[in-house]
Structures are given as C-alpha cells and as structure tokens.
Design a protein around this motif. Structure first.
Motif, PDB file in Angstrom:
ATOM      1  N   SER A 120       6.121   8.636 -55.760  1.00  0.00           N
ATOM      2  CA  SER A 120       5.403   9.177 -54.493  1.00  0.00           C
ATOM      3  C   SER A 120       6.750  10.011 -53.701  1.00  0.00           C
ATOM      4  N   ARG A 121       7.985   9.405 -53.789  1.00  0.00           N
ATOM      5  CA  ARG A 121       9.093  10.482 -53.232  1.00  0.00           C
ATOM      6  C   ARG A 121       9.201  11.745 -53.972  1.00  0.00           C
ATOM      7  N   ALA A 122       9.009  11.559 -55.385  1.00  0.00           N
ATOM      8  CA  ALA A 122       9.206  12.970 -56.080  1.00  0.00           C
ATOM      9  C   ALA A 122       8.006  13.943 -55.658  1.00  0.00           C
ATOM     10  N   GLN A 123       6.886  13.400 -55.588  1.00  0.00           N
ATOM     11  CA  GLN A 123       5.748  14.109 -55.268  1.00  0.00           C
ATOM     12  C   GLN A 123       5.679  14.740 -53.835  1.00  0.00           C
ATOM     13  N   GLY A 124       6.171  13.736 -52.862  1.00  0.00           N
ATOM     14  CA  GLY A 124       6.429  14.069 -51.548  1.00  0.00           C
ATOM     15  C   GLY A 124       5.170  14.900 -50.681  1.00  0.00           C
ATOM     16  N   LEU A 125       5.281  16.006 -50.258  1.00  0.00           N
ATOM     17  CA  LEU A 125       4.222  16.705 -49.524  1.00  0.00           C
ATOM     18  C   LEU A 125       4.079  18.135 -50.384  1.00  0.00           C
ATOM     19  N   MET A 126       4.235  18.083 -51.791  1.00  0.00           N
ATOM     20  CA  MET A 126       4.103  19.076 -52.522  1.00  0.00           C
ATOM     21  C   MET A 126       2.588  19.620 -52.347  1.00  0.00           C
ATOM     22  N   PHE A 127       2.302  20.830 -52.434  1.00  0.00           N
ATOM     23  CA  PHE A 127       0.657  21.340 -52.534  1.00  0.00           C
ATOM     24  C   PHE A 127      -0.064  21.152 -51.193  1.00  0.00           C
ATOM     25  N   ARG A 128       0.544  20.494 -50.272  1.00  0.00           N
ATOM     26  CA  ARG A 128      -0.269  20.316 -48.982  1.00  0.00           C
ATOM     27  C   ARG A 128      -0.306  21.724 -48.198  1.00  0.00           C
ATOM     28  N   LYS A 129      -1.209  21.926 -47.464  1.00  0.00           N
ATOM     29  CA  LYS A 129      -1.500  23.188 -46.797  1.00  0.00           C
ATOM     30  C   LYS A 129      -1.101  22.973 -45.162  1.00  0.00           C
ATOM     31  N   HIS A 130      -1.233  21.749 -44.893  1.00  0.00           N
ATOM     32  CA  HIS A 130      -0.818  21.562 -43.294  1.00  0.00           C
ATOM     33  C   HIS A 130      -0.446  19.849 -43.118  1.00  0.00           C
ATOM     34  N   LEU A 131       0.144  19.911 -42.105  1.00  0.00           N
ATOM     35  CA  LEU A 131       0.161  18.366 -41.138  1.00  0.00           C
ATOM     36  C   LEU A 131      -0.467  18.299 -39.969  1.00  0.00           C
ATOM     37  N   GLY A 132      -0.817  17.365 -39.582  1.00  0.00           N
ATOM     38  CA  GLY A 132      -1.385  17.288 -38.159  1.00  0.00           C
ATOM     39  C   GLY A 132      -0.180  17.277 -37.178  1.00  0.00           C
ATOM     40  N   PRO A 133      -0.222  17.233 -35.974  1.00  0.00           N
ATOM     41  CA  PRO A 133       0.696  17.504 -35.033  1.00  0.00           C
ATOM     42  C   PRO A 133       1.809  16.476 -34.822  1.00  0.00           C
ATOM     43  N   ASN A 134       1.344  15.241 -35.159  1.00  0.00           N
ATOM     44  CA  ASN A 134       2.250  14.102 -35.112  1.00  0.00           C
ATOM     45  C   ASN A 134       2.284  13.299 -36.339  1.00  0.00           C
ATOM     46  N   GLU A 135       2.116  14.157 -37.708  1.00  0.00           N
ATOM     47  CA  GLU A 135       1.928  13.629 -39.031  1.00  0.00           C
ATOM     48  C   GLU A 135       3.187  13.923 -39.732  1.00  0.00           C
TER      49      GLU A 135
END
Length: 147
Positions: free
Chosen positions: A46-61
């Motif tokens: 899960s650390r290696a995957q991290g936020l790969m391929f995400r298109k957005h994060l919410g304001p306090n996420e």
C-alpha cells in the motif's frame, strides 16, 4: 508492445488503484484546528502504491504512510497524477520536514531526519494552513503498526 495492449494495461492499473483506494482503512488526524481524513498505507504494497493514478483528493483528504521504523524515509511521484505536499513526521508526531512534489516524476523527496510517518496532502495544503516543520499532528497513536 501495441497501443491497444498498452492502454489495456494502463486501464487495469487504474482499476487496481481505485480498488486499493476503496480497501484502505481511514483515520482522522488533526493538525492545529484542521481535521484530516487520511487513508492509511501501513503495508509495503500500500505504501508502494500510494496515491498513484488518482485524479484528485478532497480538500482535507490525504494518505498517511506508516513505516516500520524511524529513519530517513523518501517518497517519489512515479505514476502519481496530482501534485502533492508530503510532511515527514517523527514518532512523537512532530513534522520533521515538508516537501512539494511534482506529478509523474522520479525525483526522491527525503525527510530531513528520522521519520516514522509521511502524510501526503494536495500540493500547498500545509503552507496554506500555516503548518510547518516543528508543528505537531494528533491522532497518530491510533495508526495501525506497519507490516
């Protein structure tokens, strides 16, 4: 490799990333008056995957990476589509250093000292909230152990 196969591989990776996102536990952290909803990456995968391929994060996420031990942790942005800021945090919850990271780069961003956690947020989040090295986060004691 043909263009169709390459697209199929990328699509499968994006589906896996979204599936991983849905399965990660979340926890609440606080930085000053700000409440953060953080996905918790406590395993190597899960650390290696991290936020790969995400298109957005919410304001306090964001994403909290939990490491097995305190040491000079490093992060990079390979296959990460959104710009991020990362705060490296020691065992007591104090921010050791903060780095701004550009999307889709392989530049290493390393903690200025031993860190047990790394909190990734949208680029500029820490600066906009006045959170700097030396600031403390609360709630880290509830993080699961690294596996």
């Amino acid at each position: 490799m043909g263009a169709c196969l390459r697209l199929a591989i990328l699509a499968a990776a994006a589906v896996c990333a979204e599936t991983a996102k849905a399965q990660l536990p979340t926890m609440e952290l606080t930085a000053g008056i700000y409440v953060i909803r953080a996905e918790v990456a406590s395993t190597y995968d899960s650390r290696a995957q991290g936020l790969m391929f995400r298109k957005h994060l919410g304001p306090n996420e964001g994403m909290l990476c939990v490491f097995p031990q305190s040491e000079a942790q490093c992060m990079w942005m390979k296959n990460t589509l959104i710009p991020l800021s990362v705060a490296f945090i020691d065992e007591k919850g104090r921010i050791v250093s903060i780095s701004e990271m550009k999307p889709q780069t392989e530049t290493s961003h390393c903690a200025a000292g031993p860190a047990r956690f790394a909190l990734e947020m949208s680029k500029g989040w820490f600066a906009a909230k006045g959170i700097k090295p030396g600031s403390s986060l609360r709630g880290l004691e509830k993080a699961p152990p690294a596996r």
